[in-house]
Design an enzyme around this catalytic site. Structure first.
Site, PDB file in Angstrom:
ATOM      1  N   HIS A  23       0.860  -1.202   0.000  1.00  0.00           N
ATOM      2  CA  HIS A  23       0.000   0.000   0.000  1.00  0.00           C
ATOM      3  C   HIS A  23       0.887   1.241   0.000  1.00  0.00           C
ATOM      4  O   HIS A  23       0.793   2.083   0.891  1.00  0.00           O
ATOM      5  CB  HIS A  23      -0.934   0.034   1.221  1.00  0.00           C
ATOM      6  CG  HIS A  23      -2.145  -0.850   1.094  1.00  0.00           C
ATOM      7  ND1 HIS A  23      -2.886  -1.258   2.185  1.00  0.00           N
ATOM      8  CD2 HIS A  23      -2.755  -1.380   0.016  1.00  0.00           C
ATOM      9  CE1 HIS A  23      -3.897  -2.010   1.787  1.00  0.00           C
ATOM     10  NE2 HIS A  23      -3.833  -2.094   0.473  1.00  0.00           N
ATOM     11  N   HIS A  79     -11.703  -9.022  -6.494  1.00  0.00           N
ATOM     12  CA  HIS A  79     -11.421  -7.703  -5.890  1.00  0.00           C
ATOM     13  C   HIS A  79     -10.528  -6.954  -6.873  1.00  0.00           C
ATOM     14  O   HIS A  79      -9.579  -7.525  -7.410  1.00  0.00           O
ATOM     15  CB  HIS A  79     -10.735  -7.958  -4.549  1.00  0.00           C
ATOM     16  CG  HIS A  79     -10.117  -6.798  -3.858  1.00  0.00           C
ATOM     17  ND1 HIS A  79     -10.676  -5.543  -3.830  1.00  0.00           N
ATOM     18  CD2 HIS A  79      -8.988  -6.715  -3.101  1.00  0.00           C
ATOM     19  CE1 HIS A  79      -9.905  -4.750  -3.089  1.00  0.00           C
ATOM     20  NE2 HIS A  79      -8.873  -5.424  -2.647  1.00  0.00           N
ATOM     21  N   GLU A  81      -8.388  -4.407  -6.516  1.00  0.00           N
ATOM     22  CA  GLU A  81      -7.165  -3.697  -6.128  1.00  0.00           C
ATOM     23  C   GLU A  81      -5.996  -4.214  -6.968  1.00  0.00           C
ATOM     24  O   GLU A  81      -5.935  -5.377  -7.366  1.00  0.00           O
ATOM     25  CB  GLU A  81      -6.887  -3.862  -4.630  1.00  0.00           C
ATOM     26  CG  GLU A  81      -5.863  -2.851  -4.134  1.00  0.00           C
ATOM     27  CD  GLU A  81      -5.858  -2.682  -2.609  1.00  0.00           C
ATOM     28  OE1 GLU A  81      -6.535  -3.431  -1.900  1.00  0.00           O
ATOM     29  OE2 GLU A  81      -5.137  -1.757  -2.142  1.00  0.00           O
ATOM     30  N   ASP A  83      -3.027  -5.135  -6.597  1.00  0.00           N
ATOM     31  CA  ASP A  83      -2.195  -6.306  -6.254  1.00  0.00           C
ATOM     32  C   ASP A  83      -2.812  -7.600  -6.764  1.00  0.00           C
ATOM     33  O   ASP A  83      -2.130  -8.629  -6.824  1.00  0.00           O
ATOM     34  CB  ASP A  83      -1.921  -6.381  -4.748  1.00  0.00           C
ATOM     35  CG  ASP A  83      -3.170  -6.273  -3.892  1.00  0.00           C
ATOM     36  OD1 ASP A  83      -4.108  -5.571  -4.293  1.00  0.00           O
ATOM     37  OD2 ASP A  83      -3.191  -6.883  -2.809  1.00  0.00           O
ATOM     38  N   HIS A 145     -11.821  -5.693   1.980  1.00  0.00           N
ATOM     39  CA  HIS A 145     -11.868  -4.392   2.576  1.00  0.00           C
ATOM     40  C   HIS A 145     -12.222  -3.271   1.596  1.00  0.00           C
ATOM     41  O   HIS A 145     -12.085  -2.079   1.962  1.00  0.00           O
ATOM     42  CB  HIS A 145     -10.503  -4.089   3.216  1.00  0.00           C
ATOM     43  CG  HIS A 145      -9.392  -4.001   2.173  1.00  0.00           C
ATOM     44  ND1 HIS A 145      -8.571  -2.903   2.084  1.00  0.00           N
ATOM     45  CD2 HIS A 145      -9.007  -4.829   1.179  1.00  0.00           C
ATOM     46  CE1 HIS A 145      -7.703  -3.058   1.097  1.00  0.00           C
ATOM     47  NE2 HIS A 145      -7.950  -4.219   0.532  1.00  0.00           N
ATOM     48  N   ASP A 164      -8.877 -11.121   0.136  1.00  0.00           N
ATOM     49  CA  ASP A 164      -7.991 -10.605   1.191  1.00  0.00           C
ATOM     50  C   ASP A 164      -8.302 -11.184   2.574  1.00  0.00           C
ATOM     51  O   ASP A 164      -7.398 -11.304   3.421  1.00  0.00           O
ATOM     52  CB  ASP A 164      -8.101  -9.079   1.264  1.00  0.00           C
ATOM     53  CG  ASP A 164      -7.367  -8.378   0.120  1.00  0.00           C
ATOM     54  OD1 ASP A 164      -6.386  -8.945  -0.405  1.00  0.00           O
ATOM     55  OD2 ASP A 164      -7.765  -7.263  -0.236  1.00  0.00           O
ATOM     56  N   TYR A 192      -2.219  -8.413   9.724  1.00  0.00           N
ATOM     57  CA  TYR A 192      -3.036  -8.105   8.546  1.00  0.00           C
ATOM     58  C   TYR A 192      -4.431  -7.651   8.979  1.00  0.00           C
ATOM     59  O   TYR A 192      -4.948  -6.628   8.523  1.00  0.00           O
ATOM     60  CB  TYR A 192      -3.120  -9.345   7.656  1.00  0.00           C
ATOM     61  CG  TYR A 192      -3.701  -9.086   6.299  1.00  0.00           C
ATOM     62  CD1 TYR A 192      -2.868  -8.899   5.202  1.00  0.00           C
ATOM     63  CD2 TYR A 192      -5.070  -9.036   6.090  1.00  0.00           C
ATOM     64  CE1 TYR A 192      -3.399  -8.656   3.942  1.00  0.00           C
ATOM     65  CE2 TYR A 192      -5.603  -8.799   4.847  1.00  0.00           C
ATOM     66  CZ  TYR A 192      -4.760  -8.609   3.772  1.00  0.00           C
ATOM     67  OH  TYR A 192      -5.289  -8.368   2.535  1.00  0.00           O
ATOM     68  N   HIS A 225      -3.610 -13.564  -0.317  1.00  0.00           N
ATOM     69  CA  HIS A 225      -2.232 -13.354   0.157  1.00  0.00           C
ATOM     70  C   HIS A 225      -1.871 -14.458   1.141  1.00  0.00           C
ATOM     71  O   HIS A 225      -2.686 -14.821   1.997  1.00  0.00           O
ATOM     72  CB  HIS A 225      -2.077 -12.026   0.904  1.00  0.00           C
ATOM     73  CG  HIS A 225      -2.363 -10.815   0.082  1.00  0.00           C
ATOM     74  ND1 HIS A 225      -1.499 -10.359  -0.892  1.00  0.00           N
ATOM     75  CD2 HIS A 225      -3.394  -9.936   0.110  1.00  0.00           C
ATOM     76  CE1 HIS A 225      -2.006  -9.259  -1.427  1.00  0.00           C
ATOM     77  NE2 HIS A 225      -3.160  -8.991  -0.851  1.00  0.00           N
TER      78      HIS A 225
HETATM   79 FE1  FEO Z   1      -7.126  -5.360  -1.162  1.00  0.00          FE
HETATM   80 FE2  FEO Z   1      -4.815  -7.631  -1.523  1.00  0.00          FE
HETATM   81  O1  FEO Z   1      -5.853  -6.239  -2.116  1.00  0.00           O
END
Ligand code: FEO
Length: 396
Positions: A23, A79, A81, A83, A145, A164, A192, A225
């Site tokens: 992030h 998701h 995002e 990543d 999230h 996530d 996390y 992750h």
């Molecule tokens: Fe919210 Fe691992 O991206």
């Protein structure tokens, strides 16, 4: 690297041993991370998520060793995002018409980031995608999230692809929860949750309840992750169930920054007073100017109370305290008590200011704090010990 999770489900992500910050600079990743993508084979072949943008080429090359890209029938994006969606642009150049299954909010986040009109198929909770002998069941999970987040469950294999949720920034070549160091795994999973999901406790709590009501048999949890939870996967669901309830342990964390050691001496004297009043309590001290902020925030997550100290500087507080107080405010901790302390030369402002910041962050500030002019002496250090003792009494 790729590996089989079951006969028909293969991990095709990226283990990122190099990562130290996530992030941007916001999240320290002492143990690296992984970006998990999964390939599910049936009559139809499905790719779930991709990897972070810098690893696009590696991801696509690796994926092509597993399957001819033209044989991927569907893509599920849990998701948007970067990543997890970072390699999507390249992938979609190669297989442009492939349907992408995602939430309505993910269409917005993907279009907002990549400005492409891909072949989106919007799904909602309860929608299903048949892939032959099995099917996916989609479960929206907004604010776990991001608003666009969802999970998907694969029948037949009984796998929950949780995105996530239940993840960790934890690089490992083992990649299964039963094979890695359990203390490391617990610490990274807790960190996390504390740093990313705490503000969304209520939403996570509702989602856990909804998942339980769906009565799914979950044999494996594949997050986006870290490791795959194949040994007693419900252990991490049970941990989340504890953590969502404004979690706390019998711990008090003292955070401070110091210019000429006065505020540090107060911190240690207050800790001494706490120890005398309650030998069982776990006391942690962190200099915010020197220690990792995400580790400190994890300790605060675990605490029932905190003390925050800074000398007065330029009519305010030291910048590391100001910075971490902003992080603490954003995480919206609840059910925690607090107090302030600090030294000053000619302006007493820091303690009052910290008290206000703690109050604004949702802490119950139990007193007016403890302040000492110039450097503490024997008398004022004894006063700090007494302050620590009286702080314990306010905790009930
Ligand atoms: Fe919210 Fe691992 O991206």
């Amino acid at each position: 690297m790729s590996f089989k999770i079951t006969e028909n489900v293969t991990w095709v992500g990226k283990v990122d041993w190099d990562l130290t910050k996530f992030h941007g600079e916001e999240y320290s990743t002492h143990k690296g991370s992984t970006y998990n993508a999964y390939l599910v084979r049936d009559e139809k072949n499905v790719l779930i998520d991709t990897v972070w943008l810098p690893y696009t080429e590696e991801f696509v090359d690796n994926l092509q060793k597993e399957i001819a890209l033209a044989e991927i029938d569907y893509i599920i994006i849990n998701h948007g995002e970067v990543d997890h969606s970072g390699a999507l642009t390249k992938l979609m150049e190669l297989i442009p018409d492939t349907p992408i299954y995602c939430t309505a909010n993910a269409v917005k986040s993907l279009k907002g980031q990549y400005h492409k009109e891909w072949n989106f198929h919007v799904v909602k909770t309860g929608d299903k995608l048949n892939i032959g002998s099995k099917e996916f069941i989609f479960v929206e999970a907004p604010m776990m999230h991001w608003p666009d987040t969802m999970m998907c469950y694969l029948t037949g294999e009984n796998i929950l692809f949780s995105n996530d949720a239940f993840g960790q920034h934890y690089a490992s070549e083992y990649m299964f929860n039963d094979l890695v160091d359990q203390a490391e795994l617990y610490r990274e999973t807790l960190k996390y949750y504390a740093n990313i999901l705490t503000p969304f406790n209520r939403q996570v709590e509702r989602k856990l309840k909804e998942l339980a009501e769906l009565n799914l048999t979950i044999d494996i949890i594949c997050p986006s992750h870290g490791v795959v939870w194949r040994d007693n996967p419900m252990q991490i669901v049970n941990k989340y169930t504890e953590w969502v309830k404004d979690y706390q342990e019998n711990q008090i964390t003292i955070i401070y920054d110091t210019m000429w050691d006065g505020t540090r001496k107060l911190a240690e004297a207050i800790a001494e007073g706490i120890k005398q009043a309650d030998p069982a309590v776990n006391i942690k001290l962190y200099n915010t100017g020197r220690k990792d902020k995400n580790d400190i925030l994890t300790e605060i997550f675990q605490s029932k109370a905190i003390l925050v100290g800074s000398p007065t500087v330029n009519n305010g507080v030291l910048s590391s305290i100001a910075g971490i107080m902003e992080e603490i405010r954003g995480l919206q901790f609840k059910n925690k008590k607090a107090a302030a302390f600090g030294t000053y030369g000619w302006s007493e402002k820091s303690v009052k200011m910290i008290g206000q910041l703690l109050n604004d962050a949702g802490f119950e500030v139990v007193n007016d704090g403890y302040k000492v002019s110039w450097n503490p002496d024997e008398v004022t250090l004894d006063g700090a010990v007494e302050f620590g003792k009286s702080f314990v009494k306010t905790l009930g």
